[in-house]
Design a protein around this motif. Structure first.
Motif, mmCIF file in Angstrom:
data_model
loop_
_atom_site.group_PDB
_atom_site.id
_atom_site.type_symbol
_atom_site.label_atom_id
_atom_site.label_comp_id
_atom_site.label_asym_id
_atom_site.label_seq_id
_atom_site.Cartn_x
_atom_site.Cartn_y
_atom_site.Cartn_z
ATOM 1 N N ASN A 180 -5.523 18.729 16.153
ATOM 2 C CA ASN A 180 -4.909 20.043 16.378
ATOM 3 C C ASN A 180 -3.914 20.403 15.279
ATOM 4 O O ASN A 180 -2.812 20.885 15.553
ATOM 5 N N ARG A 238 -0.838 12.708 14.613
ATOM 6 C CA ARG A 238 -0.328 12.299 15.920
ATOM 7 C C ARG A 238 -0.276 10.774 15.983
ATOM 8 O O ARG A 238 -1.268 10.115 15.700
ATOM 9 N N LYS A 292 5.926 7.056 13.310
ATOM 10 C CA LYS A 292 6.095 8.058 14.363
ATOM 11 C C LYS A 292 7.157 9.083 13.969
ATOM 12 O O LYS A 292 7.234 10.160 14.545
ATOM 13 N N GLN A 301 9.133 11.950 12.139
ATOM 14 C CA GLN A 301 8.690 13.207 11.525
ATOM 15 C C GLN A 301 8.813 13.178 9.998
ATOM 16 O O GLN A 301 7.998 13.765 9.291
ATOM 17 N N LEU A 340 -2.307 6.801 12.560
ATOM 18 C CA LEU A 340 -2.113 8.198 12.956
ATOM 19 C C LEU A 340 -3.481 8.872 13.000
ATOM 20 O O LEU A 340 -4.342 8.580 12.170
#
Length: 179
Positions: A141, A145, A155, A157, A137
């Motif tokens: 921002n 990700r 991946k 959440q 990952l």
């Protein structure tokens, strides 16, 4: 020519997964703490079985896991040795040659989550002693990700939220360390 900078320490994270995770984690936790120091964060129980059946023949069904953070920061160059040690611990807990617990070490840096692997692939860099490392990952921002090759569980959440909590803990430790 670029200037060589001192390498920043990182936060050791191990994903512990198994059938009967609560029981197995209780067994392995003291071994992990003896080897790597005190644990400062343990995630809630995370589903792992929904992502793969790869481990079922060896480890059983209904696999679940916990992401574990260690208080002491490490140098990223230690990752290969840590992976070798976690492989030994897995063997110590094996029954009749079958693993009952899987320990996947990696680390969190403020910019990334990196995993160690014994398997080579195009997206992995050899770091020594038969071990590869993969950026799983990237922190961009304000959030982790996934990349195209990121394992499906990372991946999810639910996993990203837990790793974000560990990253926040790491940032506090890092601030104290570099004060």
């Amino acid at each position: 020519m670029g200037q060589i900078k001192k390498t920043e320490l990182v936060n050791l994270v191990i994903f512990v997964f198994s059938s009967y995770i609560e029981y197995r984690f209780t067994e392995v936790k003291p071994v992990l703490e003896k080897e790597f120091g005190s644990i400062d964060y343990t995630s809630r129980t995370l589903d792992f079985d929904k992502y793969t059946y790869f481990y079922n023949d060896e480890m059983g069904h209904k696999l679940q896991g916990k992401l574990v953070s260690f208080k002491r920061l490490i140098h990223p160059s230690q990752l290969a040795e840590i992976k070798l040690r976690t492989n030994e611990i897995e063997k110590d807990f094996a029954i009749e040659g079958k693993r009952k617990i899987n320990l996947d070490p990696g680390y969190i840096h403020h910019t990334q989550f990196v995993l160690a692997s014994t398997k080579h692939w195009a997206n992995r860099i050899y770091i020594g002693r038969g071990i590869n490392a993969e950026v799983t990952l990237m922190f961009l921002n304000g959030a982790f990700r996934p990349l195209e090759y990121t394992y499906p569980n990372y991946k999810d959440q639910e996993y990203i939220e837990e790793l974000t909590k560990i990253r926040e803990l790491y940032l506090k430790k890092r601030k104290e360390y570099y004060r």
